[in-house]
Scaffold this motif. Structure first.
Motif, PDB file in Angstrom:
ATOM      1  N   GLU A  53       0.807  -1.217   0.000  1.00 13.88           N
ATOM      2  CA  GLU A  53       0.000   0.000   0.000  1.00 13.88           C
ATOM      3  C   GLU A  53       0.842   1.269   0.000  1.00 13.88           C
ATOM      4  OE1 GLU A  53      -3.158   0.004  -0.567  1.00 13.88           O
ATOM      5  OE2 GLU A  53      -3.190  -2.193  -0.547  1.00 13.88           O
ATOM      6  N   GLU A  54       1.950   1.256   0.723  1.00 13.64           N
ATOM      7  CA  GLU A  54       2.730   2.485   0.874  1.00 13.64           C
ATOM      8  C   GLU A  54       3.826   2.655  -0.176  1.00 13.64           C
ATOM      9  OE1 GLU A  54       1.907   4.887   2.954  1.00 13.64           O
ATOM     10  OE2 GLU A  54       0.207   3.619   3.535  1.00 13.64           O
ATOM     11  N   ILE A  55       4.299   1.557  -0.746  1.00 14.45           N
ATOM     12  CA  ILE A  55       5.348   1.646  -1.767  1.00 14.45           C
ATOM     13  C   ILE A  55       4.764   1.408  -3.155  1.00 14.45           C
ATOM     14  CG2 ILE A  55       7.487   0.630  -2.640  1.00 14.45           C
ATOM     15  CD1 ILE A  55       8.298   0.048   0.244  1.00 14.45           C
ATOM     16  N   PHE A  56       4.212   0.231  -3.399  1.00 12.16           N
ATOM     17  CA  PHE A  56       3.827  -0.127  -4.761  1.00 12.16           C
ATOM     18  C   PHE A  56       2.563   0.583  -5.240  1.00 12.16           C
ATOM     19  CE2 PHE A  56       6.889  -3.341  -3.783  1.00 12.16           C
ATOM     20  CZ  PHE A  56       7.549  -3.524  -4.997  1.00 12.16           C
ATOM     21  N   ALA A  57       1.643   0.897  -4.342  1.00 12.29           N
ATOM     22  CA  ALA A  57       0.433   1.611  -4.757  1.00 12.29           C
ATOM     23  C   ALA A  57       0.663   3.108  -4.895  1.00 12.29           C
ATOM     24  CB  ALA A  57      -0.705   1.349  -3.770  1.00 12.29           C
ATOM     25  N   LYS A  58       1.853   3.573  -4.484  1.00  7.28           N
ATOM     26  CA  LYS A  58       2.115   5.010  -4.521  1.00  7.28           C
ATOM     27  C   LYS A  58       3.389   5.355  -5.290  1.00  7.28           C
ATOM     28  CE  LYS A  58      -0.321   5.909  -0.176  1.00  7.28           C
ATOM     29  NZ  LYS A  58      -0.216   6.444   1.207  1.00  7.28           N
ATOM     30  N   SER A  59       3.935   4.401  -6.020  1.00  3.09           N
ATOM     31  CA  SER A  59       5.156   4.639  -6.793  1.00  3.09           C
ATOM     32  C   SER A  59       4.888   4.396  -8.270  1.00  3.09           C
ATOM     33  CB  SER A  59       6.276   3.694  -6.334  1.00  3.09           C
ATOM     34  OG  SER A  59       6.639   3.927  -4.998  1.00  3.09           O
ATOM     35  N   TRP A  60       5.728   4.977  -9.104  1.00  8.46           N
ATOM     36  CA  TRP A  60       5.697   4.671 -10.533  1.00  8.46           C
ATOM     37  C   TRP A  60       6.312   3.287 -10.737  1.00  8.46           C
ATOM     38  CZ3 TRP A  60       2.978   7.238 -14.037  1.00  8.46           C
ATOM     39  CH2 TRP A  60       2.608   8.565 -13.790  1.00  8.46           C
ATOM     40  N   ILE A  61       5.557   2.403 -11.385  1.00 10.34           N
ATOM     41  CA  ILE A  61       5.991   1.030 -11.624  1.00 10.34           C
ATOM     42  C   ILE A  61       6.178   0.839 -13.128  1.00 10.34           C
ATOM     43  CG2 ILE A  61       5.458  -1.404 -11.295  1.00 10.34           C
ATOM     44  CD1 ILE A  61       5.687   0.174  -8.671  1.00 10.34           C
ATOM     45  N   CYS A  62       7.366   0.410 -13.520  1.00  9.82           N
ATOM     46  CA  CYS A  62       7.620   0.149 -14.942  1.00  9.82           C
ATOM     47  C   CYS A  62       6.971  -1.172 -15.331  1.00  9.82           C
ATOM     48  CB  CYS A  62       9.128   0.104 -15.207  1.00  9.82           C
ATOM     49  SG  CYS A  62       9.543   0.060 -16.964  1.00  9.82           S
ATOM     50  N   LYS A  79      -0.476  -7.732 -13.995  1.00 12.21           N
ATOM     51  CA  LYS A  79      -0.931  -7.922 -12.615  1.00 12.21           C
ATOM     52  C   LYS A  79       0.063  -7.205 -11.703  1.00 12.21           C
ATOM     53  CE  LYS A  79      -4.527 -10.662 -13.196  1.00 12.21           C
ATOM     54  NZ  LYS A  79      -4.474 -12.105 -12.888  1.00 12.21           N
ATOM     55  N   VAL A  80      -0.398  -6.190 -11.013  1.00  8.77           N
ATOM     56  CA  VAL A  80       0.445  -5.391 -10.128  1.00  8.77           C
ATOM     57  C   VAL A  80      -0.230  -5.322  -8.759  1.00  8.77           C
ATOM     58  CG1 VAL A  80       1.595  -3.172  -9.791  1.00  8.77           C
ATOM     59  CG2 VAL A  80       1.201  -4.015 -12.125  1.00  8.77           C
ATOM     60  N   ILE A  81       0.413  -5.874  -7.742  1.00  7.54           N
ATOM     61  CA  ILE A  81      -0.119  -5.957  -6.364  1.00  7.54           C
ATOM     62  C   ILE A  81      -1.621  -6.261  -6.331  1.00  7.54           C
ATOM     63  CG2 ILE A  81       1.681  -4.592  -5.273  1.00  7.54           C
ATOM     64  CD1 ILE A  81      -0.403  -2.243  -5.220  1.00  7.54           C
ATOM     65  N   ASP A  82      -1.977  -7.374  -6.893  1.00  6.14           N
ATOM     66  CA  ASP A  82      -3.365  -7.873  -6.883  1.00  6.14           C
ATOM     67  C   ASP A  82      -4.289  -7.136  -7.839  1.00  6.14           C
ATOM     68  OD1 ASP A  82      -2.570  -9.614  -4.849  1.00  6.14           O
ATOM     69  OD2 ASP A  82      -3.190  -8.229  -3.273  1.00  6.14           O
ATOM     70  N   GLU A  83      -3.818  -6.094  -8.479  1.00  3.72           N
ATOM     71  CA  GLU A  83      -4.655  -5.344  -9.410  1.00  3.72           C
ATOM     72  C   GLU A  83      -4.381  -5.790 -10.848  1.00  3.72           C
ATOM     73  OE1 GLU A  83      -7.053  -3.460  -8.720  1.00  3.72           O
ATOM     74  OE2 GLU A  83      -6.727  -2.682  -6.700  1.00  3.72           O
ATOM     75  N   ASN A  84      -5.464  -5.992 -11.586  1.00  4.47           N
ATOM     76  CA  ASN A  84      -5.355  -6.291 -13.009  1.00  4.47           C
ATOM     77  C   ASN A  84      -5.440  -4.960 -13.756  1.00  4.47           C
ATOM     78  OD1 ASN A  84      -5.652  -7.191 -15.657  1.00  4.47           O
ATOM     79  ND2 ASN A  84      -6.901  -8.956 -15.067  1.00  4.47           N
ATOM     80  N   ILE A  85      -4.363  -4.624 -14.453  1.00  2.00           N
ATOM     81  CA  ILE A  85      -4.256  -3.335 -15.135  1.00  2.00           C
ATOM     82  C   ILE A  85      -4.206  -3.552 -16.636  1.00  2.00           C
ATOM     83  CG2 ILE A  85      -2.905  -1.205 -15.343  1.00  2.00           C
ATOM     84  CD1 ILE A  85      -3.988  -1.678 -12.523  1.00  2.00           C
ATOM     85  N   VAL A  86      -4.904  -2.707 -17.384  1.00  2.00           N
ATOM     86  CA  VAL A  86      -4.794  -2.720 -18.842  1.00  2.00           C
ATOM     87  C   VAL A  86      -4.272  -1.365 -19.296  1.00  2.00           C
ATOM     88  CG1 VAL A  86      -7.241  -2.079 -19.171  1.00  2.00           C
ATOM     89  CG2 VAL A  86      -5.957  -3.121 -21.050  1.00  2.00           C
ATOM     90  N   ILE A  87      -3.276  -1.393 -20.173  1.00  2.00           N
ATOM     91  CA  ILE A  87      -2.734  -0.170 -20.763  1.00  2.00           C
ATOM     92  C   ILE A  87      -3.003  -0.258 -22.258  1.00  2.00           C
ATOM     93  CG2 ILE A  87      -0.710   1.295 -21.042  1.00  2.00           C
ATOM     94  CD1 ILE A  87      -0.464  -1.387 -18.473  1.00  2.00           C
ATOM     95  N   ILE A  88      -3.546   0.794 -22.826  1.00  2.00           N
ATOM     96  CA  ILE A  88      -4.001   0.736 -24.212  1.00  2.00           C
ATOM     97  C   ILE A  88      -3.735   2.060 -24.924  1.00  2.00           C
ATOM     98  CG2 ILE A  88      -6.378   1.440 -23.634  1.00  2.00           C
ATOM     99  CD1 ILE A  88      -7.294  -0.695 -25.718  1.00  2.00           C
ATOM    100  N   ARG A  89      -3.380   1.949 -26.195  1.00  2.00           N
ATOM    101  CA  ARG A  89      -3.183   3.132 -27.037  1.00  2.00           C
ATOM    102  C   ARG A  89      -4.488   3.377 -27.803  1.00  2.00           C
ATOM    103  NH1 ARG A  89       1.078   6.626 -27.167  1.00  2.00           N
ATOM    104  NH2 ARG A  89       2.529   4.851 -27.114  1.00  2.00           N
ATOM    105  N   ASN A 169       0.986   4.388 -12.282  1.00  2.34           N
ATOM    106  CA  ASN A 169       0.955   4.786 -10.878  1.00  2.34           C
ATOM    107  C   ASN A 169      -0.503   4.820 -10.421  1.00  2.34           C
ATOM    108  OD1 ASN A 169       1.209   6.165  -8.327  1.00  2.34           O
ATOM    109  ND2 ASN A 169       3.159   7.013  -9.041  1.00  2.34           N
ATOM    110  N   MET A 170      -0.798   4.155  -9.322  1.00  2.00           N
ATOM    111  CA  MET A 170      -2.164   4.103  -8.793  1.00  2.00           C
ATOM    112  C   MET A 170      -2.510   5.293  -7.914  1.00  2.00           C
ATOM    113  SD  MET A 170      -2.320   0.049  -7.833  1.00  2.00           S
ATOM    114  CE  MET A 170      -1.445  -1.130  -8.878  1.00  2.00           C
ATOM    115  N   ASP A 171      -1.528   6.135  -7.624  1.00  2.00           N
ATOM    116  CA  ASP A 171      -1.739   7.300  -6.768  1.00  2.00           C
ATOM    117  C   ASP A 171      -2.188   8.491  -7.613  1.00  2.00           C
ATOM    118  OD1 ASP A 171      -1.693   9.339  -4.941  1.00  2.00           O
ATOM    119  OD2 ASP A 171       0.431   9.156  -4.432  1.00  2.00           O
ATOM    120  N   ASP A 172      -3.416   8.943  -7.413  1.00  3.01           N
ATOM    121  CA  ASP A 172      -3.942  10.073  -8.191  1.00  3.01           C
ATOM    122  C   ASP A 172      -3.148  11.351  -7.967  1.00  3.01           C
ATOM    123  OD1 ASP A 172      -5.934   8.490  -9.258  1.00  3.01           O
ATOM    124  OD2 ASP A 172      -7.403   9.030  -7.723  1.00  3.01           O
TER     125      ASP A 172
END
Length: 387
Positions: A53-62, A79-89, A169-172
């Motif tokens: 929560e304090e590092i991976f949810a609040k840091s830029w992850i490559c 899959k990043v810390i239990d979250e399924n993320i999609v990145i799309i152009r 990054n999950m931190d708004d």
């Protein structure tokens, strides 16, 4: 002397887990007199949850090289810390990242990677979304009282293209990647001038039974290179090997020699430098001699004792030469298994009654090629989240 807090025995840890979740403010400040984390910091689910929560949810992850998302409709999932993320152009050329779930009932939307259609369709109830995440159609919504289409879009998170790679990054409230890794993009571009022209040639995916910090510790020293990587060590000139620390990243660099056991360096390369970058929190970028290809280790923690790893190899050409194919097989069958066996063995050994709880960080005054001061730098950064 050993660090200024009590290293608990097994029964102490069972009785009072909360007392071993903090570290002193000066933890690993002095690399010449530093010890590793107490072993519970590599095994505790409570420690992992805090770091999640304090590092991976609040840091830029490559998460990928930019070439995987170069064209409209290209997408990847991670899959990043239990979250399924999609990145799309998008069709508009804009890169976006979303939590990969339908806002209706939470079904996951896309899988794998590839070329998306012009709309994303949920497999569950066939809600469809434009590539900018907005809702295109929800069946029967005209007959649902107070249905709010604007509040039924996919949930977005921050994404940025930086240094030729894609970060999320999950931190708004996060600022830019450069604020997290000042100077890294410029140094990487200097080490590998073709970084933006690279293309994925191979990927090895492992669910590694080791804490993410064990893997970073292993990367941040070449003390183990001679005993554990005989082929690689044959190509490294340890007397011409340095490790410098920067702001949230480190650089291991030096000079290599051609070896039949690992790298065959093109004779035309007169200055066979190599560079190895670790970046906060857990991505490693390697530029071997010749500076015309890279390997990247992406770490995605799963739990306290498991880390999903992508080991990617990039070349500039799509049609691989036989030498490149042979090199990939050396990474696959020799070099990569060596590191995996090391970190898996450490993770098991940390739980032994025979391990005294902490290990001495072997920093030498010369900051030589086998000094472990990089570990002290990394652990000092992590310790700030456990105070």
């Amino acid at each position: 002397m050993q660090r200024n807090f009590k290293v608990m025995n097994k029964m102490d840890g069972v009785k009072n887990m909360s007392s071993i979740e903090t570290l002193p403010q000066d933890f690993c400040v002095d690399p010449d007199n530093a010890w590793t984390f107490p072993k519970v910091f590599y095994t505790s689910s409570q420690v992992y949850e805090r770091e999640k929560e304090e590092i991976f949810a609040k840091s830029w992850i490559c998460v990928a090289h930019g070439s995987e998302l170069a064209k409209s409709n290209d997408y990847i999932t991670r899959k990043v810390i239990d979250e399924n993320i999609v990145i799309i152009r998008g069709k508009d050329g804009v890169l976006r990242a979303f939590y990969n779930v339908c806002p209706h009932r939470g079904h996951e939307l896309l899988s794998g990677s590839g070329k998306a259609k012009n709309v994303i369709t949920c497999p569950y109830h066939a809600w469809t979304f434009k590539l900018d995440g907005s809702l295109a159609l929800a069946r029967n919504c005209d007959h649902v009282e107070n249905f709010d289409k604007e509040k039924s879009s996919m949930v977005q998170l921050k994404v940025e293209e930086y240094a030729g790679f894609v970060f999320i990054n999950m931190d708004d409230n996060a600022t830019c990647v450069e604020d997290q890794l000042p100077g890294f993009a410029a140094k990487l571009a200097e080490a590998c001038t073709v970084v933006k022209d690279l293309k994925l040639a191979a990927r090895f995916v492992t669910d590694t039974p080791a804490n993410w910090k064990v893997i970073v510790d292993n990367y941040l020293e070449c003390y183990h290179c001679g005993p554990a990587h005989p082929g690689f060590a044959d190509s490294v000139q340890v007397d011409k090997y340095w490790h410098t620390t920067h702001q949230n990243w480190t650089l291991q660099y030096g000079y290599a020699r051609s070896s039949e056991k690992s790298f065959k360096i093109d004779p035309s390369i007169t200055d066979p430098e190599f560079h190895g970058f670790w970046t906060w929190p857990s991505t490693m970028f390697n530029v071997p001699p010749g500076s015309n290809f890279m390997t990247v280790i992406y770490e995605f923690p799963v739990d306290a004792e498991t880390t999903l790893q992508h080991y990617d190899i990039y070349f500039t050409n799509e049609e691989l030469t036989q030498d490149q194919k042979d090199l990939i097989e050396w990474y696959r069958n020799v070099f990569r298994p060596e590191d995996l066996e090391l970190v898996e063995s450490v993770q098991r050994g940390l739980k032994s009654r025979g391990y005294r709880g902490q290990g001495r960080i072997m920093t030498d005054k010369q900051r030589s090629g086998i000094s472990e001061h990089g570990i002290a730098y990394f652990q000092n950064l992590v310790a700030k989240y456990h105070q």
